[in-house]
Design a protein around this motif. Structure first.
Motif, mmCIF file in Angstrom:
data_model
loop_
_atom_site.group_PDB
_atom_site.id
_atom_site.type_symbol
_atom_site.label_atom_id
_atom_site.label_comp_id
_atom_site.label_asym_id
_atom_site.label_seq_id
_atom_site.Cartn_x
_atom_site.Cartn_y
_atom_site.Cartn_z
ATOM 1 N N CYS A 193 -4.415 -25.127 -5.978
ATOM 2 C CA CYS A 193 -4.382 -24.489 -7.296
ATOM 3 C C CYS A 193 -3.454 -23.282 -7.373
ATOM 4 C CB CYS A 193 -5.797 -24.063 -7.710
ATOM 5 S SG CYS A 193 -6.478 -22.723 -6.708
ATOM 6 N N HIS A 194 -2.838 -22.891 -6.247
ATOM 7 C CA HIS A 194 -2.040 -21.671 -6.158
ATOM 8 C C HIS A 194 -2.942 -20.427 -6.250
ATOM 9 C CE1 HIS A 194 1.487 -24.136 -6.438
ATOM 10 N NE2 HIS A 194 1.243 -24.514 -7.685
ATOM 11 N N GLY A 195 -2.370 -19.278 -5.842
ATOM 12 C CA GLY A 195 -3.134 -18.043 -5.913
ATOM 13 C C GLY A 195 -2.292 -16.844 -5.499
ATOM 14 N N HIS A 196 -2.665 -15.685 -6.010
ATOM 15 C CA HIS A 196 -2.023 -14.440 -5.593
ATOM 16 C C HIS A 196 -3.024 -13.296 -5.718
ATOM 17 C CE1 HIS A 196 -1.203 -14.267 -10.010
ATOM 18 N NE2 HIS A 196 -1.411 -12.961 -9.834
ATOM 19 N N VAL A 197 -2.699 -12.169 -5.073
ATOM 20 C CA VAL A 197 -3.587 -11.006 -5.106
ATOM 21 C C VAL A 197 -3.393 -10.243 -6.411
ATOM 22 C CG1 VAL A 197 -4.063 -8.746 -4.075
ATOM 23 C CG2 VAL A 197 -3.721 -10.723 -2.606
ATOM 24 N N LEU A 198 -4.510 -9.975 -7.072
ATOM 25 C CA LEU A 198 -4.479 -9.200 -8.313
ATOM 26 C C LEU A 198 -4.799 -7.733 -8.038
ATOM 27 C CD1 LEU A 198 -4.075 -9.606 -11.365
ATOM 28 C CD2 LEU A 198 -6.561 -9.849 -11.571
ATOM 29 N N LYS A 199 -5.813 -7.488 -7.213
ATOM 30 C CA LYS A 199 -6.191 -6.129 -6.828
ATOM 31 C C LYS A 199 -6.530 -6.120 -5.344
ATOM 32 C CE LYS A 199 -8.228 -4.761 -11.295
ATOM 33 N NZ LYS A 199 -9.476 -4.286 -11.955
ATOM 34 N N LEU A 200 -6.250 -4.979 -4.688
ATOM 35 C CA LEU A 200 -6.510 -4.861 -3.253
ATOM 36 C C LEU A 200 -6.971 -3.448 -2.924
ATOM 37 C CD1 LEU A 200 -6.296 -5.685 -0.239
ATOM 38 C CD2 LEU A 200 -3.865 -5.132 -0.358
ATOM 39 N N ARG A 201 -8.066 -3.368 -2.150
ATOM 40 C CA ARG A 201 -8.577 -2.073 -1.703
ATOM 41 C C ARG A 201 -8.947 -2.153 -0.229
ATOM 42 N NH1 ARG A 201 -10.249 2.744 -3.292
ATOM 43 N NH2 ARG A 201 -12.129 3.724 -2.477
ATOM 44 N N ARG A 202 -8.450 -1.205 0.570
ATOM 45 C CA ARG A 202 -8.843 -1.142 1.973
ATOM 46 C C ARG A 202 -10.105 -0.287 2.069
ATOM 47 N NH1 ARG A 202 -4.130 -0.461 5.978
ATOM 48 N NH2 ARG A 202 -3.997 1.702 5.284
ATOM 49 N N LEU A 203 -11.185 -0.914 2.527
ATOM 50 C CA LEU A 203 -12.487 -0.260 2.575
ATOM 51 C C LEU A 203 -12.617 0.664 3.774
ATOM 52 C CD1 LEU A 203 -14.702 -3.360 1.688
ATOM 53 C CD2 LEU A 203 -13.833 -1.599 0.130
ATOM 54 N N TRP A 204 -12.142 0.207 4.914
ATOM 55 C CA TRP A 204 -12.153 1.051 6.113
ATOM 56 C C TRP A 204 -11.081 0.597 7.088
ATOM 57 C CZ3 TRP A 204 -13.287 -1.948 10.384
ATOM 58 C CH2 TRP A 204 -14.162 -3.027 10.228
ATOM 59 N N SER A 205 -10.713 1.520 7.962
ATOM 60 C CA SER A 205 -9.708 1.258 8.980
ATOM 61 C C SER A 205 -10.168 1.956 10.247
ATOM 62 C CB SER A 205 -8.349 1.798 8.530
ATOM 63 O OG SER A 205 -7.372 1.612 9.534
ATOM 64 N N GLY A 206 -10.597 1.164 11.250
ATOM 65 C CA GLY A 206 -11.158 1.759 12.447
ATOM 66 C C GLY A 206 -12.345 2.634 12.090
ATOM 67 N N PRO A 207 -12.341 3.916 12.480
ATOM 68 C CA PRO A 207 -13.471 4.804 12.195
ATOM 69 C C PRO A 207 -13.408 5.465 10.821
ATOM 70 C CG PRO A 207 -11.864 5.964 13.510
ATOM 71 C CD PRO A 207 -11.326 4.562 13.328
ATOM 72 N N PHE A 208 -12.362 5.189 10.035
ATOM 73 C CA PHE A 208 -12.145 5.897 8.779
ATOM 74 C C PHE A 208 -12.562 5.040 7.585
ATOM 75 C CE2 PHE A 208 -8.591 7.461 11.594
ATOM 76 C CZ PHE A 208 -9.253 8.632 11.960
ATOM 77 N N ASN A 209 -13.365 5.626 6.672
ATOM 78 C CA ASN A 209 -13.893 4.912 5.522
ATOM 79 C C ASN A 209 -13.345 5.483 4.219
ATOM 80 O OD1 ASN A 209 -16.217 3.012 6.519
ATOM 81 N ND2 ASN A 209 -16.438 4.911 7.678
ATOM 82 N N ALA A 210 -13.166 4.599 3.239
ATOM 83 C CA ALA A 210 -12.686 5.041 1.930
ATOM 84 C C ALA A 210 -13.653 6.037 1.299
ATOM 85 C CB ALA A 210 -12.493 3.835 1.012
ATOM 86 N N ALA A 211 -14.939 5.857 1.547
ATOM 87 C CA ALA A 211 -15.954 6.747 0.967
ATOM 88 C C ALA A 211 -15.788 8.181 1.452
ATOM 89 C CB ALA A 211 -17.351 6.236 1.310
ATOM 90 N N ASP A 212 -15.153 8.351 2.616
ATOM 91 C CA ASP A 212 -14.948 9.693 3.173
ATOM 92 C C ASP A 212 -13.576 10.263 2.834
ATOM 93 O OD1 ASP A 212 -17.455 9.496 4.418
ATOM 94 O OD2 ASP A 212 -16.570 8.496 6.168
ATOM 95 N N GLY A 213 -12.754 9.476 2.156
ATOM 96 C CA GLY A 213 -11.403 9.920 1.851
ATOM 97 C C GLY A 213 -11.358 10.894 0.689
ATOM 98 N N ILE A 214 -10.364 11.759 0.687
ATOM 99 C CA ILE A 214 -10.186 12.688 -0.419
ATOM 100 C C ILE A 214 -9.121 12.156 -1.363
ATOM 101 C CG2 ILE A 214 -10.850 14.635 1.053
ATOM 102 C CD1 ILE A 214 -7.908 15.538 0.947
ATOM 103 N N SER A 215 -9.171 12.590 -2.601
ATOM 104 C CA SER A 215 -8.220 12.132 -3.606
ATOM 105 C C SER A 215 -6.951 12.974 -3.561
ATOM 106 C CB SER A 215 -8.846 12.243 -4.999
ATOM 107 O OG SER A 215 -9.045 13.613 -5.344
ATOM 108 N N LEU A 216 -5.886 12.428 -4.143
ATOM 109 C CA LEU A 216 -4.648 13.192 -4.236
ATOM 110 C C LEU A 216 -4.810 14.366 -5.192
ATOM 111 C CD1 LEU A 216 -1.781 10.533 -4.201
ATOM 112 C CD2 LEU A 216 -2.769 11.838 -2.310
ATOM 113 N N ASP A 217 -5.721 14.239 -6.166
ATOM 114 C CA ASP A 217 -5.999 15.367 -7.070
ATOM 115 C C ASP A 217 -6.569 16.541 -6.295
ATOM 116 O OD1 ASP A 217 -5.089 14.009 -9.286
ATOM 117 O OD2 ASP A 217 -7.078 13.330 -9.925
#
Length: 301
Positions: A193-217
């Motif tokens: 049927c074909h397919g492509h990525v519409l949205k992508l979010r990295r949740l964690w990388s090794g010991p680092f989690n998105a929930a612990d990340g700070i914003s650019l603001d």
């Protein structure tokens, strides 16, 4: 005489929750400026439109970047079924369409072929080098891009939601060098049927989690102040996938000079890679041999 590098001698990891619309390199440059750091780098590029964990290493922590790059990472992404694009994501041009739509069970059954040790061909619009040139530059120039398949370890790939017949949400845990866009593209081919990525979010990388990340603001709000230092994580966090050994002060001095030093070892074997600490601070990374660590990287923190 070499020019002295400007900035603070600051070492550690700053975890950013990257927003869409900015490159990973731009984020690193922004962090380096905001922290007034002499040196900075990141562990694992995110596409400009992707969001989530971007771990930025500062100072001596840049020496631990390879261990985070090699660590497992988790992604949540939305696949648009029925369309293929030339970039394998929503930024590209639609190059094929299909009226076919798989059932939930068909999708779940197809996911199994993308788990474990697989061979994956990176997208044509990617940073892979071909004869010294980036693939995306060749593709933009209209050249035919032929990229060889490369191995990838996929720990887990599951469907978490079916929004509608055109959109499915998947989560994947994989090793180094995985392209989510390739997974979406190849899944679409497997389902007919074909397919492509519409949205992508990295949740964690090794010991680092998105929930612990700070914003650019937040980064902008406290730029050029010591307020940001409270968010800095120790460089040792970049070594969590390696066994930790300890050493006395005299051995630490030898190791920091690049020489083998005596270590206290328990759960390591001859030839294992490990890191050694003294008084809670990383001293070196190297290979354990008969009671000594032979350093390959040393830390001056």
């Amino acid at each position: 005489m070499a020019r002295k590098r400007k900035g603070r001698d600051i070492s550690g990891w700053l975890v950013i929750d990257k927003p869409a619309g900015i490159t990973s390199t731009s984020v690193v440059n922004k962090v380096k400026w905001a922290m007034d750091a002499k040196k900075a780098g990141h562990a694992g590029t995110l596409d400009p439109e992707a969001t989530g964990v971007l771990a930025v290493a500062l100072g001596e922590a840049t020496k631990t970047v390879p261990y985070i790059t090699d660590a497992l990472k988790a992604y949540r992404f939305t696949v648009r079924l029925g369309q293929a694009t030339n970039t394998d994501d929503a930024e590209g041009e639609v190059i094929a369409e299909s009226p076919n739509r798989p059932t939930d069970d068909q999708i779940k059954d197809a996911l199994g072929q993308f788990v474990g040790d697989i061979e994956q061909v990176p997208p044509k619009f990617s940073a892979v080098k071909i004869d010294g040139q980036r693939a995306y530059k060749l593709a933009r120039d209209g050249q035919d891009v032929d990229i060889a398949a490369r191995p990838l370890w996929v720990e887990e790939l599951v469907m978490t939601d079916r929004i509608d017949e055109d959109h499915v949400i998947l989560e994947m845990i994989c090793g180094k060098g995985g392209y989510v866009r390739s997974i979406a593209r190849d899944l679409g081919v497997a389902l007919g049927c074909h397919g492509h990525v519409l949205k992508l979010r990295r949740l964690w990388s090794g010991p680092f989690n998105a929930a612990d990340g700070i914003s650019l603001d937040l980064l902008d709000q406290h730029a050029k102040t010591t307020e940001l230092d409270q968010y800095l994580r120790p460089l040792e966090d970049g070594l969590t996938d390696l066994p930790e050994l300890r050493c006395p002060a005299d051995a630490a001095a030898k190791l920091r000079n690049g020489n083998p030093g005596m270590v206290f070892a328990a759960d390591v074997e001859y030839g294992d890679e490990a890191w050694v600490s003294h008084d809670g601070h990383a001293v070196a990374v190297g290979v354990y041999k008969a009671g000594q660590l032979h350093p390959s990287r040393v830390f001056n923190n």
